[in-house]
Design a protein around this motif. Structure first.
Motif, mmCIF file in Angstrom:
data_model
loop_
_atom_site.group_PDB
_atom_site.id
_atom_site.type_symbol
_atom_site.label_atom_id
_atom_site.label_comp_id
_atom_site.label_asym_id
_atom_site.label_seq_id
_atom_site.Cartn_x
_atom_site.Cartn_y
_atom_site.Cartn_z
ATOM 1 N N GLU A 263 0.806 -1.223 0.000
ATOM 2 C CA GLU A 263 0.000 0.000 0.000
ATOM 3 C C GLU A 263 0.842 1.277 0.000
ATOM 4 O OE1 GLU A 263 -2.251 -0.496 3.522
ATOM 5 O OE2 GLU A 263 -3.414 -2.228 2.764
ATOM 6 N N ARG A 264 2.004 1.229 0.563
ATOM 7 C CA ARG A 264 2.821 2.437 0.726
ATOM 8 C C ARG A 264 3.425 2.837 -0.617
ATOM 9 N NH1 ARG A 264 5.135 6.820 1.622
ATOM 10 N NH2 ARG A 264 6.628 7.189 3.312
ATOM 11 N N ILE A 265 3.149 4.048 -1.019
ATOM 12 C CA ILE A 265 3.661 4.572 -2.289
ATOM 13 C C ILE A 265 4.950 5.347 -2.049
ATOM 14 C CG2 ILE A 265 3.180 6.020 -4.295
ATOM 15 C CD1 ILE A 265 1.456 3.490 -4.089
ATOM 16 N N ALA A 266 5.973 5.006 -2.814
ATOM 17 C CA ALA A 266 7.253 5.722 -2.759
ATOM 18 C C ALA A 266 7.926 5.584 -4.122
ATOM 19 C CB ALA A 266 8.146 5.147 -1.663
ATOM 20 N N PHE A 267 8.526 6.643 -4.558
ATOM 21 C CA PHE A 267 9.204 6.652 -5.863
ATOM 22 C C PHE A 267 8.236 6.245 -6.987
ATOM 23 C CE2 PHE A 267 12.335 5.549 -2.563
ATOM 24 C CZ PHE A 267 13.122 6.698 -2.609
ATOM 25 N N LYS A 268 7.015 6.795 -6.884
ATOM 26 C CA LYS A 268 5.975 6.669 -7.922
ATOM 27 C C LYS A 268 5.390 5.256 -8.051
ATOM 28 C CE LYS A 268 7.940 10.430 -10.680
ATOM 29 N NZ LYS A 268 8.439 10.858 -12.019
ATOM 30 N N GLY A 269 5.483 4.481 -6.991
ATOM 31 C CA GLY A 269 4.893 3.144 -7.024
ATOM 32 C C GLY A 269 4.915 2.527 -5.639
ATOM 33 N N PRO A 270 4.214 1.395 -5.464
ATOM 34 C CA PRO A 270 4.222 0.740 -4.156
ATOM 35 C C PRO A 270 5.610 0.195 -3.825
ATOM 36 C CG PRO A 270 3.164 -0.655 -5.780
ATOM 37 C CD PRO A 270 3.404 0.671 -6.450
ATOM 38 N N LEU A 271 5.905 0.147 -2.559
ATOM 39 C CA LEU A 271 7.211 -0.338 -2.121
ATOM 40 C C LEU A 271 7.499 -1.751 -2.617
ATOM 41 C CD1 LEU A 271 7.468 0.850 1.617
ATOM 42 C CD2 LEU A 271 8.801 1.676 -0.319
ATOM 43 N N LYS A 272 6.470 -2.565 -2.751
ATOM 44 C CA LYS A 272 6.683 -3.949 -3.155
ATOM 45 C C LYS A 272 7.298 -4.068 -4.553
ATOM 46 C CE LYS A 272 2.050 -4.794 -5.091
ATOM 47 N NZ LYS A 272 2.485 -5.152 -6.444
ATOM 48 N N ASP A 273 7.192 -3.006 -5.364
ATOM 49 C CA ASP A 273 7.757 -3.050 -6.713
ATOM 50 C C ASP A 273 9.252 -2.757 -6.735
ATOM 51 O OD1 ASP A 273 5.310 -3.697 -7.680
ATOM 52 O OD2 ASP A 273 4.819 -1.700 -8.453
ATOM 53 N N LEU A 274 9.793 -2.362 -5.584
ATOM 54 C CA LEU A 274 11.232 -2.144 -5.482
ATOM 55 C C LEU A 274 11.906 -3.478 -5.150
ATOM 56 C CD1 LEU A 274 11.260 1.154 -3.373
ATOM 57 C CD2 LEU A 274 11.554 0.928 -5.846
ATOM 58 N N GLN A 275 12.846 -3.886 -5.981
ATOM 59 C CA GLN A 275 13.478 -5.184 -5.765
ATOM 60 C C GLN A 275 14.153 -5.277 -4.401
ATOM 61 O OE1 GLN A 275 17.205 -6.635 -7.839
ATOM 62 N NE2 GLN A 275 15.673 -7.816 -8.975
ATOM 63 N N ALA A 276 14.732 -4.181 -3.949
ATOM 64 C CA ALA A 276 15.385 -4.184 -2.640
ATOM 65 C C ALA A 276 14.398 -4.522 -1.530
ATOM 66 C CB ALA A 276 16.027 -2.826 -2.373
ATOM 67 N N VAL A 277 13.157 -4.135 -1.711
ATOM 68 C CA VAL A 277 12.115 -4.420 -0.719
ATOM 69 C C VAL A 277 11.580 -5.828 -0.892
ATOM 70 C CG1 VAL A 277 9.793 -3.798 0.050
ATOM 71 C CG2 VAL A 277 11.470 -2.002 -0.419
ATOM 72 N N SER A 278 11.194 -6.184 -2.121
ATOM 73 C CA SER A 278 10.564 -7.484 -2.344
ATOM 74 C C SER A 278 11.499 -8.642 -1.999
ATOM 75 C CB SER A 278 10.092 -7.608 -3.796
ATOM 76 O OG SER A 278 11.187 -7.560 -4.689
ATOM 77 N N HIS A 279 12.787 -8.473 -2.228
ATOM 78 C CA HIS A 279 13.725 -9.541 -1.893
ATOM 79 C C HIS A 279 13.863 -9.696 -0.373
ATOM 80 C CE1 HIS A 279 16.041 -10.013 -5.947
ATOM 81 N NE2 HIS A 279 14.740 -10.115 -6.081
#
Length: 382
Positions: A263-279
């Motif tokens: 749900e958290r939006i950062a850098f124009k998208g949800p955090l889950k779309d950042l590989q550093a986060v999802s990994h």
């Protein structure tokens, strides 16, 4: 069914427990006074049949119970576990009179139990305890049938508010673990006092002072000088379930992290779309599942009476508690400053998750137990 997977009945029961913890038990926990026994919460555990289930369960059921409650309300899980830890020696080693006096009260949630093993100089090295039981030639109306307990216990959960204590005292000097006797000591015995301690996570925990506290042969749990066996039997059952408690906290932190990063939006998208986060989330989930399976394996081995239970129990507690620390810490990092705010779930879990790596044998002790058994097995097979 694959190894250690849950059947539909177990899965349904776990979900019911989690819902009970969130909807009924958490409100009672929130009304409790930090650092004190929450008797309304314990009464609710009795009324809901959970204390009955805990005392009548095998190790696997106990693990499922603790994991599910921890996922919904850590205070409820801890209250239940402490009742079990203090009562299990009575259940397994108590006389018929001791069981008749205390077990119905515990099952109903009316009596509070405590397990009094640790001392200021004997925590992880439990065999080094110094609380001594001196023969009392004039205890009660029959001389020569009792002892006087003198010394101190420390880091005792539910102290000094419990109704009875399972106390481990030295009855034979210089005999190491073979000279320890377990006693059931009601809280109203003369000479027994206690002081509450203010801890990082505000659980009921304190010290006990024994100033010539009288005990008789009717208070012995098991056999004189064989109390260390009573303690280890209890810890072998509860160590995997400490791991289950840790897994429950890890799963709660993972649940919160999945929701937040989706749900958290950062850098124009949800955090889950950042590989550093999802990994990182993937790593949290993988370690949690590995810990969960190790806990279930240890519990199943205990229930089946298989060899190597102390080693498996130590592995389960070690890995699950260290994993929970990692998962909760990572969850806090991914949530950012909001997770540090007093009252946030992760702020609560961050304080709760630290102690299990220490109590019932610190992580270093678990590694020692594991290594000792590995080398003993190697020598036996040589």
């Amino acid at each position: 069914m694959t190894a250690f997977s849950l059947d539909p009945g177990q899965t349904s029961w776990c979900e019911e427990l989690r819902a009970l913890a969130e909807q009924r038990l958490r409100p009672l926990a929130e009304k409790g006074e930090p650092g004190h026994v929450n008797r309304p919460l314990i009464a609710a555990l009795g009324e809901s049949g959970l204390l009955d289930r805990m005392l009548d369960s095998g190790a696997l059921d106990l693990c499922l119970l603790r994991e599910s409650l921890a996922r919904g309300c850590t205070e409820a899980e801890t209250a239940l576990a402490l009742q079990g830890l203090g009562t299990h020696p009575v259940l397994r080693a108590g006389t018929s009179a001791q069981r008749a006096r205390w077990l119905p009260e515990v099952r109903a949630g009316r009596a509070v139990a405590a397990f009094a093993l640790s001392e200021p100089g004997a925590g992880s090295d439990a065999a080094a305890l110094t609380l001594h039981a001196e023969p009392d030639s004039g205890t009660g109306s029959v001389p020569g049938r009792g002892w006087r307990l003198t010394g101190e216990k420390c880091w005792i959960s539910n102290a000094p508010e419990a109704d009875f204590y399972t106390v481990f005292a030295r009855t034979t000097r210089g005999a190491g673990s073979r000279g320890v006797t377990a006693f059931l000591v009601p809280a109203d015995r003369p000479g027994l006092t206690g002081t509450a301690l203010d801890m990082l996570s505000p659980h009921p925990i304190g010290t006990l002072c024994f100033d010539g506290v009288p005990v008789t042969v009717e208070d012995v749990l098991g056999e004189p000088d064989r109390g260390f066996r009573v303690a280890m039997d209890t810890l072998n059952l509860f160590r995997p379930s400490v791991g289950a408690f840790a897994v429950g906290m890890a799963r709660a932190a993972l649940d919160a992290t999945l929701a937040h990063t989706a749900e958290r939006i950062a850098f124009k998208g949800p955090l889950k779309d950042l590989q550093a986060v999802s990994h990182q989330v993937a790593e949290m989930a993988t370690r949690t599942e590995a810990a969960r399976l190790l806990v279930y394996a240890a519990a199943a081995a205990y229930d089946a009476g298989e060899p190597g239970v102390p080693r498996r129990a130590a592995m389960a507690k070690l890995y699950a508690t260290e994993t929970a620390q990692y998962v909760v810490d990572t969850a806090v990092q991914l949530h950012g400053a909001r997770a540090l705010r007093r009252g946030h779930l992760l702020e609560h879990l961050y304080r709760e998750v630290r102690a299990p790596r220490i109590y019932e044998g610190a992580s270093e002790v678990q590694r020692t137990v594991i290594a000792r058994e590995l080398y003993a097995n190697k020598e036996a097979s040589a």
